[in-house]
Design an enzyme around this catalytic site. Structure first.
Site, mmCIF file in Angstrom:
data_model
loop_
_atom_site.group_PDB
_atom_site.id
_atom_site.type_symbol
_atom_site.label_atom_id
_atom_site.label_comp_id
_atom_site.label_asym_id
_atom_site.label_seq_id
_atom_site.Cartn_x
_atom_site.Cartn_y
_atom_site.Cartn_z
ATOM 1 C CB CYS A 98 35.181 32.492 48.111
ATOM 2 S SG CYS A 98 34.890 32.514 50.296
ATOM 3 C CD GLU A 99 42.660 34.383 49.018
ATOM 4 O OE1 GLU A 99 42.847 33.882 48.269
ATOM 5 O OE2 GLU A 99 42.585 36.197 49.719
ATOM 6 C CG HIS A 100 37.820 36.209 51.948
ATOM 7 N ND1 HIS A 100 37.267 36.933 50.290
ATOM 8 C CD2 HIS A 100 38.624 36.815 52.254
ATOM 9 C CE1 HIS A 100 38.771 37.441 50.200
ATOM 10 N NE2 HIS A 100 38.811 37.801 51.085
ATOM 11 C CD GLN A 139 33.842 36.993 39.793
ATOM 12 O OE1 GLN A 139 33.013 36.244 41.041
ATOM 13 N NE2 GLN A 139 33.138 37.049 38.634
ATOM 14 C CB CYS A 169 30.663 33.801 51.330
ATOM 15 S SG CYS A 169 31.798 34.402 49.709
HETATM 16 ZN ZN LIG Z 1 33.853 34.573 50.633
#
Ligand SMILES: [Zn+2]
Length: 209
Positions: A98-100, A139, A169
């Site tokens: 995930c990019e966060h 996603q 995450c």
């Molecule tokens: Zn995330």
């Protein structure tokens, strides 16, 4: 990161990464040494001495999708064929980040298309998934990117993509919903029709046993 050009893998539109870009490994590793210090660890203790380099190599592998061209992967293996029924490839393993939070999310992708004069080598569909998954992603966007790539390259009568993933995450931090699965879907063409979409959903939930 730039890998050597004109390798046979490149001509196939696909690069299997078991070699590393030394310059970016050094750069990433030096930052990770700082990170290890910043969280209160000692990067010189034995177990951690080679960790920055190992993390850098792992990260380079986990993001090697940036070096892949998913359109080329498909266009290099298209064949003229009159087959016009739904082609379904299900249970494709997905590993992404995930990019966060730069934490993994992983699960399965199920993909279908209805040929319009061309089919594609079946092994290429999972490769397209990998090319988009091995990047920093969300996603939802990945689902659309896979759909659009297949639609634009193969020009079928319709494309369906369903992806189900667990996000670390979510599981390891914050709300700690350990077993929740996120499902995303994207459709084009014929799959806008309820009947076609139900047929696809029936096929991906059916078991071979
Ligand atoms: Zn995330």
């Amino acid at each position: 990161m730039k890998l050597p050009e004109n390798t046979p893998e490149h001509l196939d539109g696909y690069v299997k990464i078991d070699r590393y870009n030394a310059e970016s490994i050094d750069r990433i590793a030096s930052h990770y040494k700082d990170v290890i210090e910043a969280i209160g660890e000692n990067p010189e203790r034995q177990g951690l001495q080679k960790t920055p380099e190992r993390v850098a190599k792992a990260l380079q592998f986990l993001t090697h999708g940036y070096d892949l061209n998913p359109e080329e992967i498909l266009s290099g293996a298209m064949f003229e064929e009159e087959y016009s029924q739904m082609v379904v490839v299900k249970d494709i393993e997905v590993y992404s980040m995930c990019e966060h939070h730069m934490l993994p999310f992983f699960g399965k992708a199920h993909i279908a298309y209805i040929p319009n004069g061309h089919i594609v080598g079946l092994s290429k569909i999972p490769r397209v998934v990998d090319a988009f998954a091995r990047r920093l992603q969300v996603q939802e966007r990945m689902t659309n990117e896979i759909r659009d790539c297949i639609q634009q390259t193969l020009n079928p009568l319709g494309v369906a993509v369903v992806i189900e993933c667990k996000h670390l995450c979510m599981a390891m931090r914050g709300i700690q919903k350990q077993n929740s699965v996120t499902t995303t879907s994207a459709f084009t063409g014929e799959f806008a029709k309820e009947k076609t979409r139900s047929e696809f959903l029936r096929l991906i939930t059916a078991s071979l046993d």
